[in-house]
Design a protein around this motif. Structure first.
Motif, PDB file in Angstrom:
ATOM      1  N   CYS A   1     105.853  38.379  44.627  1.00 56.12           N
ATOM      2  CA  CYS A   1     104.575  38.969  44.426  1.00 56.12           C
ATOM      3  C   CYS A   1     103.567  37.815  43.829  1.00 56.12           C
ATOM      4  O   CYS A   1     104.139  36.806  43.314  1.00 56.12           O
TER       5      CYS A   1
ATOM      6  N   GLU B   1     109.176  44.011  43.384  1.00 57.63           N
ATOM      7  CA  GLU B   1     108.994  44.636  44.883  1.00 57.63           C
ATOM      8  C   GLU B   1     110.317  44.582  45.693  1.00 57.63           C
ATOM      9  O   GLU B   1     110.808  43.524  45.996  1.00 57.63           O
TER      10      GLU B   1
ATOM     11  N   SER C   1     112.515  52.756  47.364  1.00 53.21           N
ATOM     12  CA  SER C   1     111.713  51.766  46.841  1.00 53.21           C
ATOM     13  C   SER C   1     111.507  52.423  45.612  1.00 53.21           C
ATOM     14  O   SER C   1     111.748  53.281  45.071  1.00 53.21           O
TER      15      SER C   1
ATOM     16  N   THR D   1     106.854  50.611  40.210  1.00 51.09           N
ATOM     17  CA  THR D   1     107.288  49.497  39.210  1.00 51.09           C
ATOM     18  C   THR D   1     106.759  49.812  37.723  1.00 51.09           C
ATOM     19  O   THR D   1     107.117  49.036  36.956  1.00 51.09           O
TER      20      THR D   1
ATOM     21  N   GLU E   1     105.020  48.790  47.473  1.00 54.54           N
ATOM     22  CA  GLU E   1     104.498  48.880  46.309  1.00 54.54           C
ATOM     23  C   GLU E   1     102.989  47.877  46.272  1.00 54.54           C
ATOM     24  O   GLU E   1     102.108  48.406  45.759  1.00 54.54           O
TER      25      GLU E   1
END
Length: 346
Positions: A42, A68, A90, A93, A152
């Motif tokens: 990211c 991620e 997943s 976050t 995400e």
């Protein structure tokens, strides 16, 4: 589960990171241990890698960064009921408190006590990651791990674009990094009449075109304000999604938005930005929104449905795959801007 694992560690207060062997994390009764199958880089990770002003004020090395990912549940605490061993997951976050006014009124995405995985806690650039079960999102078994790992950041794009009316609107996406590219796809899928993508990087602008941009503008070659004025018959765009964080680009956004339009800002400028509030905000009667993270878990539901239904093809966004050991190649590409989304596979 004991033993050692490979992890990319922000090892010092300076440029770069190191691949190290570290202890596999232990879990408590409310946590889950996940074997990471894919983890994507990211822009926030790039800030940390480069050790810029923001990261210097926020993170505390040494620690594992990255946030991620997708992976498989391999161990769970005795109070965990929402996932099972073998599930593909997943993670949201943002670890939130659940007790502040924002959390108690359905706005957990702006919790006053948020901790971010891989920023404030140990992250996922590793073979295993331990997380609270409440943060997990169960993926369809048929979803490829690399695509699952970019849900995400796509949630950020969904939150930004869909924070107001889009159907039949003219939308400008300023900044075509991976989330900007995703925002192009979201706006197109949501029924925008025009999606104008603006950046300085031809590689990324071409990817934005693949994602559905009706017009791309390289600001080094064309004046975005003049092009937008022509495309909108002098009216300006209805929606601006600011993804660049550059002061000039941000001011372009405020100038090109039509009276009564919307400017949604996801970017994180490194320094204060001077804006003509009187002429470009007040007299235009526009709505300005700060966007942080994803709505929990509304954005996740939207992302999963958009991908699963085929409304958005995320495959063009993922341009590179590397092993965890090759993380430096991935960061070099991200810094150069010659990539879309870079996925690391432990």
């Amino acid at each position: 589960m004991g033993g050692k694992m490979k992890a990319v560690v922000k090892h010092h207060q300076g440029y770069g990171a190191q691949l190290q062997m570290v202890e596999i994390p232990q879990i408590n009764e409310d946590e889950v241990l996940i074997k990471v199958k894919a983890t994507s880089i990211c822009g926030t990770d790039v800030h940390i890698y480069k050790w810029d002003e923001w990261s210097q004020s926020r993170v505390k090395p040494p620690y594992i960064f990255g946030h991620e990912f997708s992976g498989e549940v391999v161990q769970k605490g005795n109070k965990v009921t929402n996932v099972e061993i073998g599930d593909s997951v997943s993670a949201e976050t943002h670890i939130v408190c659940g007790k502040c006014q924002q959390c108690l009124t359905g706005r957990a995405h702006i919790c006053k006590h948020t901790k971010i995985i891989g920023v404030d806690t140990q992250g996922c650039f590793a073979e295993y990651v331990a997380l609270p079960s409440a943060n997990l999102w169960k993926n369809p078994k048929e979803m490829p791990f690399d695509i699952a790992s970019i849900q995400e950041p796509m949630g950020n794009a969904v939150h930004t674009v869909l924070s107001g009316e889009v159907i039949g609107k003219t939308v400008a996406i300023i900044g075509c990094g991976p989330i900007g590219m995703m925002a192009v796809g979201v706006a197109k899928a949501a029924g925008a009449a025009q999606v104008i993508a603006i950046d300085l990087n031809d590689y990324r602008l071409n990817l934005a075109k693949e994602m559905g941009a009706t017009r791309i503008i390289n600001s080094n070659k064309e004046n975005p304000l003049e092009v937008v004025e022509f495309l909108t018959g002098g009216n300006g765009v209805d929606v601006v999604c600011e993804m660049s964080g550059h002061p000039v680009a941000m001011n372009h956004g405020f100038k090109m938005v039509t009276n009564g339009g919307r400017v949604s800002i996801l970017s994180l400028p490194l320094r204060p930005v001077e804006v003509d509030v009187t002429n470009n905000i007040v007299f235009k009667g526009i709505t300005v929104q700060g966007i942080t993270g994803r709505k929990m878990f509304e954005s996740w539901q939207q992302v999963s449905a958009l991908i699963h239904s085929g409304q958005i093809n995320t495959r063009p966004i993922i341009t590179h795959h590397f092993s965890l050991e090759e993380f430096e190649k991935g960061f070099d590409l991200m810094i150069e801007g010659n990539c879309g989304k870079v996925v690391l596979q432990p």
